[in-house]
Design a protein around this motif. Structure first.
Motif, short mmCIF file in Angstrom:
data_model
loop_
_atom_site.label_atom_id
_atom_site.label_comp_id
_atom_site.label_asym_id
_atom_site.label_seq_id
_atom_site.Cartn_x
_atom_site.Cartn_y
_atom_site.Cartn_z
N ARG A 70 15.57 6.35 -4.43
CA ARG A 70 15.55 5.89 -3.31
C ARG A 70 13.98 5.72 -2.14
O ARG A 70 13.73 5.19 -2.09
CB ARG A 70 16.08 7.08 -2.41
N ARG A 71 13.40 7.38 -2.63
CA ARG A 71 12.14 7.77 -1.91
C ARG A 71 11.16 6.52 -3.10
O ARG A 71 10.46 5.62 -1.66
CB ARG A 71 11.60 8.74 -3.12
N ALA A 72 10.94 5.46 -3.90
CA ALA A 72 10.96 4.83 -4.61
C ALA A 72 10.31 3.24 -3.86
O ALA A 72 10.08 2.54 -3.08
CB ALA A 72 10.14 4.28 -5.92
N ASP A 73 11.47 3.31 -3.56
CA ASP A 73 12.42 1.96 -2.64
C ASP A 73 11.47 1.76 -1.44
O ASP A 73 11.37 0.93 -0.95
CB ASP A 73 14.06 2.06 -2.84
N THR A 74 11.84 3.29 -0.56
CA THR A 74 11.79 3.52 1.10
C THR A 74 9.79 2.67 0.59
O THR A 74 9.56 3.36 1.61
CB THR A 74 12.37 4.79 0.57
N LEU A 75 9.09 3.76 -0.42
CA LEU A 75 7.51 3.54 -0.18
C LEU A 75 7.46 2.13 -0.31
O LEU A 75 6.72 1.55 0.26
CB LEU A 75 7.17 4.38 -1.50
N LYS A 76 7.97 1.56 -1.17
CA LYS A 76 7.60 -0.16 -1.51
C LYS A 76 7.51 -0.79 -0.23
O LYS A 76 7.48 -2.13 -0.17
CB LYS A 76 8.40 -0.45 -2.52
N GLY A 77 10.00 -0.80 0.39
CA GLY A 77 9.92 -2.04 1.65
C GLY A 77 8.63 -1.08 2.51
O GLY A 77 8.03 -2.24 3.39
N ASN A 78 8.27 0.04 2.78
CA ASN A 78 7.43 0.26 3.77
C ASN A 78 6.18 -0.16 3.59
O ASN A 78 5.51 -0.39 4.87
CB ASN A 78 7.13 2.01 4.75
N ALA A 79 6.03 -0.06 2.65
CA ALA A 79 4.82 -0.71 2.20
C ALA A 79 5.08 -2.02 2.42
O ALA A 79 3.32 -2.64 3.16
CB ALA A 79 3.96 -0.38 0.54
N CYS B 155 6.49 -3.67 4.98
CA CYS B 155 6.09 -3.96 6.57
C CYS B 155 5.20 -3.70 7.29
O CYS B 155 4.92 -4.40 7.90
CB CYS B 155 7.15 -2.69 6.88
N VAL B 156 3.56 -3.09 5.96
CA VAL B 156 2.51 -3.43 6.63
C VAL B 156 1.86 -4.13 6.36
O VAL B 156 0.55 -3.92 6.25
CB VAL B 156 2.32 -1.49 6.84
N GLY B 157 2.62 -5.43 5.75
CA GLY B 157 1.48 -6.19 4.69
C GLY B 157 0.35 -6.02 3.69
O GLY B 157 -0.26 -6.54 3.18
N LEU B 158 1.46 -4.29 3.10
CA LEU B 158 0.76 -3.87 1.61
C LEU B 158 1.54 -4.60 0.51
O LEU B 158 2.73 -4.49 0.62
CB LEU B 158 0.47 -2.32 1.49
N GLU C 205 -2.96 -0.75 13.70
CA GLU C 205 -3.34 0.96 13.33
C GLU C 205 -2.50 2.19 13.30
O GLU C 205 -3.09 3.28 12.37
CB GLU C 205 -5.42 1.23 13.98
N GLU C 206 -2.08 2.09 14.28
CA GLU C 206 -1.35 3.04 14.72
C GLU C 206 0.39 2.45 13.85
O GLU C 206 0.46 3.69 12.94
CB GLU C 206 -0.45 2.83 16.28
N LEU C 207 0.52 1.91 13.42
CA LEU C 207 1.40 1.62 12.27
C LEU C 207 1.42 1.53 11.15
O LEU C 207 1.74 2.59 10.60
CB LEU C 207 2.11 -0.62 12.16
#
Length: 64
Positions: free
Chosen positions: A48-57, A59-62, A9-11
């Motif tokens: 860069r922003r789109a790639d970051t958003l995709k990568g972070n998603a 990482c949290v299983g989205l 939840e924190e992540l």
């Protein structure tokens, strides 16, 4: 290997906060692109922003 106490939840909350910043930056860059369509630096920022958003998603299983 180190033991980590990860709270999903924190992540997810951290992801949401970071994503809000990325989406705001994407919006601003897209609006700027309307007036400067050949700005290569602006295009790189968008990618860069789109790639970051995709990568972070990911990482949290989205799924993107």
């Amino acid at each position: 290997m180190a033991d980590y106490d990860l709270n999903y939840e924190e992540l997810l909350a951290a992801f949401a906060a970071d994503s809000a910043e990325d989406v705001a930056a994407l919006e601003a860059a897209l609006l700027a692109l309307e007036t400067s369509p050949h700005d290569d630096e602006l295009r790189r920022e968008l990618l860069r922003r789109a790639d970051t958003l995709k990568g972070n998603a990911s990482c949290v299983g989205l799924q993107a």
